[in-house]
Design an enzyme around this catalytic site. Structure first.
Site, PDB file in Angstrom:
ATOM      1  N   GLU A 156       0.822  -1.223   0.000  1.00  0.00           N
ATOM      2  CA  GLU A 156       0.000   0.000   0.000  1.00  0.00           C
ATOM      3  C   GLU A 156       0.847   1.261   0.000  1.00  0.00           C
ATOM      4  O   GLU A 156       0.741   2.109   0.888  1.00  0.00           O
ATOM      5  CB  GLU A 156      -0.983  -0.033   1.175  1.00  0.00           C
ATOM      6  N   GLU A 263      -4.260 -11.205  -2.095  1.00  0.00           N
ATOM      7  CA  GLU A 263      -5.131 -11.126  -0.914  1.00  0.00           C
ATOM      8  C   GLU A 263      -6.608 -11.176  -1.278  1.00  0.00           C
ATOM      9  O   GLU A 263      -7.434 -10.500  -0.670  1.00  0.00           O
ATOM     10  CB  GLU A 263      -4.882  -9.806  -0.167  1.00  0.00           C
TER      11      GLU A 263
HETATM   12  C1  XIL Z   1      -4.797  -6.399   7.658  1.00  0.00           C
HETATM   13  C2  XIL Z   1      -4.959  -7.469   8.690  1.00  0.00           C
HETATM   14  O1  XIL Z   1      -5.703  -8.538   8.149  1.00  0.00           O
HETATM   15  C3  XIL Z   1      -5.657  -6.901   9.881  1.00  0.00           C
HETATM   16  O2  XIL Z   1      -5.661  -7.862  10.927  1.00  0.00           O
HETATM   17  C4  XIL Z   1      -4.947  -5.633  10.371  1.00  0.00           C
HETATM   18  O3  XIL Z   1      -5.717  -5.043  11.373  1.00  0.00           O
HETATM   19  C5  XIL Z   1      -4.780  -4.646   9.247  1.00  0.00           C
HETATM   20  O4  XIL Z   1      -4.118  -5.282   8.192  1.00  0.00           O
HETATM   21  N1  XIL Z   1      -3.844  -5.326   2.880  1.00  0.00           N
HETATM   22  C6  XIL Z   1      -2.690  -5.796   3.436  1.00  0.00           C
HETATM   23  C7  XIL Z   1      -2.779  -6.516   4.712  1.00  0.00           C
HETATM   24  O5  XIL Z   1      -1.620  -5.787   2.821  1.00  0.00           O
HETATM   25  O6  XIL Z   1      -1.584  -6.431   5.454  1.00  0.00           O
HETATM   26  C8  XIL Z   1      -3.954  -6.058   5.501  1.00  0.00           C
HETATM   27  O7  XIL Z   1      -4.053  -6.895   6.625  1.00  0.00           O
HETATM   28  C9  XIL Z   1      -5.227  -6.109   4.679  1.00  0.00           C
HETATM   29  C10 XIL Z   1      -5.124  -5.187   3.525  1.00  0.00           C
END
Ligand code: XIL
Length: 345
Positions: A156, A263
């Site tokens: 991100e 994801e």
């Molecule tokens: C999320 C986790 O699943 C949560 O437990 C945490 O609170 C926030 O992060 N994209 C990503 C992940 O790259 O690292 C994120 O994971 C979800 C969105």
């Protein structure tokens, strides 16, 4: 991991892929059994190692997937909460589980806007911050050098809705060049690993899609060592417009880069729409040449959502396969049938 190769006889391969372990009962071949016939990685991210204590969770993970990645356990403040003190036990457990079950592991979260400890956020000298990144990356990437061969180096980088880089700890001190710094440091730490930039929403927002492509083109032009893009693909009520995934794969291929899905999940209360989106995304991704697809978990027992009531994953909280599982399985199995010639049709 060795995938089934073309040299294996049809009978032997069917014996491997056709059988079904006792739990969970899906009435189908396992996803990984289908995927491995074409050397495809079909994985689950968001694996908090503590979940492995639940034998139903472990059984489903090992039965269905051939890749896993941690949830937050590799993010800086969880892995190295105080300087020099690493929580290796948690990650070692994940890596051991993967080895025992013939799975591969993807590293996730080296640089993330979330979860940076104060001792990092408080660094104001660019040279010291780069040194901290180098020390941290070396420790993790070298420890798992023989087992983890692909990493989300930065997740991100862009603001959620597009419109510039996230104003995170690293950006504030190093400026936009922190991304290049991170990839260069990662390449030195693990010269043979594949390095990815992980981003959300680009399949949905055309402006952000272009922004990411411009950013990555700039990295390539500057000789930054990056191997590919990891699309998060957290979908909601409607999936991506047909053709968008293909267009992205082709545009990154033109830069010499691999496109992966890191994801995927679908956040909607409508299970029919959810299944359709799972199926359509997997179908287009495979047809476009994506060979590395991971979901952000697989059971609604451990879900991450920002939409109240949404159950975004393929198995319900009791590990019963949902329509989303069957749509995914059909898309994958149909792709394998289309792709293979000889006896597998
Ligand atoms: C999320 C986790 O699943 C949560 O437990 C945490 O609170 C926030 O992060 N994209 C990503 C992940 O790259 O690292 C994120 O994971 C979800 C969105």
């Amino acid at each position: 991991m060795k995938f089934s190769g073309f040299s294996v006889s049809c009978t032997a391969l069917l014996a491997v892929t056709g059988g079904e372990a006792a739990f969970p009962h899906t009435g189908t071949t396992p996803l990984r059994g289908e995927a491995e016939r074409e050397n495809i990685l079909f994985g689950s991210g968001a694996i908090n190692p503590a979940y492995l204590n639940d034998t139903l969770f472990s059984a489903t993970l090992a039965q269905q997937f051939n890749s896993l990645s941690p949830e937050n356990e590799m993010k800086w403040s969880l892995l190295e909460p105080t300087e020099g003190n690493y929580d290796w036990d948690t990650l070692d457990r994940l890596v051991e589980f993967a080895k025992e079950n013939d799975m591969v592991v993807k590293g996730h979260g080296l640089i993330s806007s979330c979860c940076n400890p104060d001792y990092v956020s408080n660094i104001t000298d660019p040279t010291l911050l780069r040194a901290a990144m180098t020390r941290h990356f070396n420790a993790i990437m070298q420890r798992y050098n023989s087992t983890i061969d692909r990493w989300d180096v930065v997740t991100e980088a862009l603001q959620s809705m597009g419109g510039g880089l996230n104003n995170n700890t690293f950006y504030q001190i190093l400026g936009p060049g922190y991304i290049a710094d991170a990839f260069r440091i990662a390449r030195s730490a693990a010269p043979n690993a594949k390095l990815f930039l992980n981003e959300n929403l680009v399949e949905t927002l055309p402006g952000k899609r272009k922004e990411l492509h411009d950013l990555v083109s700039g990295l390539i032009a500057a000789g930054v060592p990056i191997d590919g893009i990891a699309l998060q693909m957290h979908e909601t009520f409607v999936g991506p417009i047909p053709g968008v995934i293909t267009q992205m794969v082709n545009s990154y291929r033109a830069l010499g880069l691999q496109t992966t899905i890191a994801e995927m999940d679908v956040h909607t209360l409508n299970s029919t729409a959810q299944a359709d989106i799972y199926g359509a995304v997997v179908n287009e991704a495979l047809d476009a040449g994506i060979t590395d697809i991971s979901f952000w978990g697989f059971t609604d027992k451990h879900l991450y959502t920002w939409i109240p009531g949404a159950k975004p994953l393929m198995f319900d909280a009791s590990y019963k396969p949902k329509s989303a599982f069957y749509a995914t399985h059909t898309a994958l199995a149909d792709f394998i049938k289309r792709t293979r010639s000889d006896c597998f049709r």
